[in-house]
Design a protein around this motif. Structure first.
Motif, PDB file in Angstrom:
ATOM      1  N   ARG A 291       0.838  -1.199   0.000  1.00  0.00           N
ATOM      2  CA  ARG A 291       0.000   0.000   0.000  1.00  0.00           C
ATOM      3  C   ARG A 291       0.877   1.254   0.000  1.00  0.00           C
ATOM      4  N   SER A 292       0.497   2.255  -0.777  1.00  0.00           N
ATOM      5  CA  SER A 292       1.273   3.484  -0.848  1.00  0.00           C
ATOM      6  C   SER A 292       0.346   4.684  -0.637  1.00  0.00           C
ATOM      7  N   ILE A 293       0.773   5.604   0.211  1.00  0.00           N
ATOM      8  CA  ILE A 293      -0.036   6.740   0.629  1.00  0.00           C
ATOM      9  C   ILE A 293       0.702   8.032   0.282  1.00  0.00           C
ATOM     10  N   PHE A 294      -0.061   9.048  -0.150  1.00  0.00           N
ATOM     11  CA  PHE A 294       0.554  10.291  -0.623  1.00  0.00           C
ATOM     12  C   PHE A 294      -0.141  11.517  -0.039  1.00  0.00           C
ATOM     13  N   ILE A 295       0.627  12.597   0.085  1.00  0.00           N
ATOM     14  CA  ILE A 295       0.080  13.942   0.240  1.00  0.00           C
ATOM     15  C   ILE A 295       0.751  14.808  -0.819  1.00  0.00           C
ATOM     16  N   ALA A 296       0.209  15.991  -1.055  1.00  0.00           N
ATOM     17  CA  ALA A 296       0.787  16.899  -2.041  1.00  0.00           C
ATOM     18  C   ALA A 296       2.100  17.482  -1.519  1.00  0.00           C
ATOM     19  N   PRO A 297       3.049  17.770  -2.392  1.00  0.00           N
ATOM     20  CA  PRO A 297       4.286  18.418  -1.953  1.00  0.00           C
ATOM     21  C   PRO A 297       4.035  19.706  -1.177  1.00  0.00           C
ATOM     22  N   SER A 298       3.048  20.476  -1.614  1.00  0.00           N
ATOM     23  CA  SER A 298       2.751  21.744  -0.938  1.00  0.00           C
ATOM     24  C   SER A 298       2.281  21.517   0.497  1.00  0.00           C
ATOM     25  N   SER A 299       1.620  20.390   0.747  1.00  0.00           N
ATOM     26  CA  SER A 299       1.157  20.081   2.096  1.00  0.00           C
ATOM     27  C   SER A 299       2.342  19.887   3.034  1.00  0.00           C
ATOM     28  N   PHE A 300       3.394  19.252   2.522  1.00  0.00           N
ATOM     29  CA  PHE A 300       4.597  19.074   3.340  1.00  0.00           C
ATOM     30  C   PHE A 300       5.351  20.388   3.514  1.00  0.00           C
ATOM     31  N   ILE A 301       5.541  21.116   2.433  1.00  0.00           N
ATOM     32  CA  ILE A 301       6.309  22.366   2.498  1.00  0.00           C
ATOM     33  C   ILE A 301       5.632  23.360   3.436  1.00  0.00           C
TER      34      ILE A 301
END
Length: 288
Positions: free
Chosen positions: A229-239
């Motif tokens: 399973r692979s989970i993602f958030i947007a790069p902007s969410s991390f920055i």
């Protein structure tokens, strides 16, 4: 869950294998907000990819190129596998951004001479405006409204078939494209599988741009082949808030995640001491 790769396997073989043997399991999840996410099972992913492939076959031939202009999200992943099924060479990029990045995308489109540019319907106007000055003849297709229909025979890819063209950043010169065959990709995937030592409890997490190699191969392709399973958030969410990375690692019991050096610097410099008390990173097995 274990898939043993043979010398003739491709990403398409892995997709069909997962849909048949692990169809109801969640393959990918994209978190757009703390209480808002979208997910897709292996079976749903195959259906979505087949719907896209069927549309692409009507407008392009195997070996033609399609530039993928998506923000991070499941639409990028669906389009990627749709291209692979149809034998269309995927060229991962990103949608036009206000005041920045447009020149790089234009140079990619100009250089690779695509037959198609794929995007979400919300980006149709921006993509058309950005590419309007180009002399290349191509169609712009929104892939998020295509409906599933019964399977047909798709293009038969081999390990020697070109799967994607990846472009350099273009920070020091014009972006340069590198053609990657299924064999190139599966060799990389096999090396990552050996290094990561997956098991039935493994969970991947990434905030990196999906067109970036660390995410594209490391967090999209390798988990699919491995049944992880692979989970993602947007790069902007991390920055915007580096805590979003670690809090999701904690919440989803993530075992594998990573990023460039600056990401770890952001965590050290911007996450407060009192915010650490709620984190449990004991599930991590590989932090790269």
């Amino acid at each position: 869950n274990h898939l043993t790769l043979s010398s003739s396997d491709t990403l398409i073989d892995a997709l069909y294998y997962r849909a048949e043997h692990n169809g109801e399991l969640e393959a990918y999840r994209f978190i757009s907000a703390p209480e808002d996410h979208q997910s897709v099972t292996y079976w749903q992913l195959l259906q979505d990819a087949e719907a896209i492939a069927r549309r692409l076959e009507l407008q392009a031939d195997p070996g033609d190129r399609a530039v993928l202009m998506y923000t991070s999200g499941l639409d990028f992943i669906r389009a990627l596998y749709g291209c692979l099924l149809a034998g269309i060479i995927a060229v991962p990029a990103y949608p036009p951004k206000q005041h920045r990045g447009g020149e790089r995308v234009v140079n990619i489109v100009r250089d690779c001479s695509p037959r198609l540019v794929l995007c979400h319907e919300s980006a149709l106007h921006a993509v058309a405006e950005l590419c309007g000055s180009l002399e290349n003849e191509f169609r712009i297709v929104a892939t998020n409204r295509l409906e599933y229909s019964p399977s047909t025979q798709f293009f038969s890819s081999s390990q020697g078939t070109t799967a994607i063209v990846q472009y350099t950043s273009g920070s020091t010169s014009l972006p340069k494209g590198v053609s990657l065959t299924h064999a190139n990709i599966m060799s990389n995937v096999s090396a990552l599988r050996r290094a990561f030592c997956f098991d039935q409890n493994s969970v991947f997490f990434s905030w990196l741009p999906m067109f970036h190699d660390m995410c594209l191969v490391g967090s999209i392709m390798t988990p699919l082949v491995s049944g992880v399973r692979s989970i993602f958030i947007a790069p902007s969410s991390f920055i915007r808030n580096p805590l979003n990375w670690l809090s999701n690692v904690s919440a989803y019991r993530v075992t594998h995640t990573g990023g460039p050096n600056f990401a770890f610097d952001l965590c050290v410099n911007r996450i407060k001491e009192d915010q650490l008390a709620h984190l449990d990173l004991s599930s991590l097995k590989n932090l790269y």
